[in-house]
Design a protein around this motif. Structure first.
Motif, short mmCIF file in Angstrom:
data_model
loop_
_atom_site.label_atom_id
_atom_site.label_comp_id
_atom_site.label_asym_id
_atom_site.label_seq_id
_atom_site.Cartn_x
_atom_site.Cartn_y
_atom_site.Cartn_z
N ARG A 1 0.81 -1.23 0.00
CA ARG A 1 0.00 0.00 0.00
C ARG A 1 0.84 1.27 0.00
N PHE B 1 -9.28 6.94 15.27
CA PHE B 1 -8.97 6.96 13.83
C PHE B 1 -9.79 8.04 13.13
N HIS B 2 -11.05 8.17 13.52
CA HIS B 2 -11.89 9.21 12.92
C HIS B 2 -11.36 10.60 13.28
N ASN C 1 -8.42 11.26 11.13
CA ASN C 1 -8.67 10.99 9.72
C ASN C 1 -7.77 9.87 9.18
N GLN D 1 -7.27 5.71 8.22
CA GLN D 1 -8.03 4.59 7.70
C GLN D 1 -7.59 3.30 8.39
N SER E 1 -7.07 -0.61 9.24
CA SER E 1 -6.98 -1.81 8.41
C SER E 1 -8.08 -2.81 8.75
N SER F 1 0.45 3.74 4.41
CA SER F 1 0.13 4.42 3.16
C SER F 1 0.73 5.83 3.18
N GLU G 1 -0.86 8.48 2.95
CA GLU G 1 -1.74 9.32 3.76
C GLU G 1 -1.35 9.26 5.24
N ASP G 2 -0.87 8.11 5.68
CA ASP G 2 -0.42 7.97 7.07
C ASP G 2 0.81 8.85 7.33
#
Length: 203
Positions: free
Chosen positions: A14, A140-141, A144, A146, A148, A187, A189-190
């Motif tokens: 990813r 996590f929300h 932001n 995602q 796994s 990812s 994004e992380d």
């Protein structure tokens, strides 16, 4: 004896890069190095083993380079078939029989020795042979991120404890509201989220 095993044998597809995921650079340092430093700062961990595979040859070389100055660190070559398969292989090894094993993902750059010790202290209070560390899905929300895998209202972290025996083990579930346990580098994004938390650009 408490043995920490860093799981570093997966491809990490990813990330969308040719670099092996444990060697993802964060502020100029491979992500696995942050994990190793946290384990070395733990007051409870006696030995560190990095579980690599044919999928992560450069990670193996990286760890071999630091072994000279770190005799408490070792390497275990696993099949690299997946996290569960590699963990089962690990548990089947005689060197781990009846030891307390802390398994930790190689992609948790915010983890600290203090958090590892906190988890171990909770484990020592439990009567069960294993402990699964979870993070609330709300965290996590909030950031932001995602997840796994979501199990109801919690998400598995990259940190668990079990005994060195290749059998199913009854486990205690420990839920900790800590971003240090939630932010795996899976990812691009992380990485962006991590940069925001650090407040500095990636180098």
């Amino acid at each position: 004896m408490v043995i920490a095993v860093v799981m570093a044998g997966g491809k990490g597809t990813r990330m969308k890069t040719d670099r092996e995921k444990p060697l993802t650079l964060l502020s100029g340092k491979p992500v696995i190095q942050y994990v190793l430093e946290a384990l070395k700062n733990s007051s409870i961990v006696d030995k560190i083993v990095v579980a690599t595979s044919s999928q992560t040859p450069q990670t193996t070389l990286f760890v071999e380079d630091i072994l000279v100055d770190n005799p408490s660190i070792g390497i275990l070559d696993t099949p690299g078939s997946g996290y569960i398969e590699d963990l089962s292989y690990l548990l089947s090894q005689d060197d781990f029989k009846d030891e307390i094993i802390v398994t930790i993902a190689s992609d948790l750059p915010l983890i600290t020795g203090e958090i590892i010790d906190q988890v171990m202290e909770e484990y020592q209070k439990s009567s069960k042979p294993a402990m699964s560390v979870m993070v609330p899905v709300e965290l996590f929300h909030e950031y932001n991120l995602q997840p796994s895998l979501v199990l109801g209202k919690v998400v598995p972290s990259g940190l668990n404890i079990l005994r060195g025996k290749d059998t199913e083990q009854d486990e205690e579930v420990l839920v900790l509201d800590k971003i240090e346990l939630a932010l795996n580098i899976n990812s691009p994004e992380d990485i962006i989220c991590l940069e925001k938390l650090w407040g500095n650009p990636r180098r």
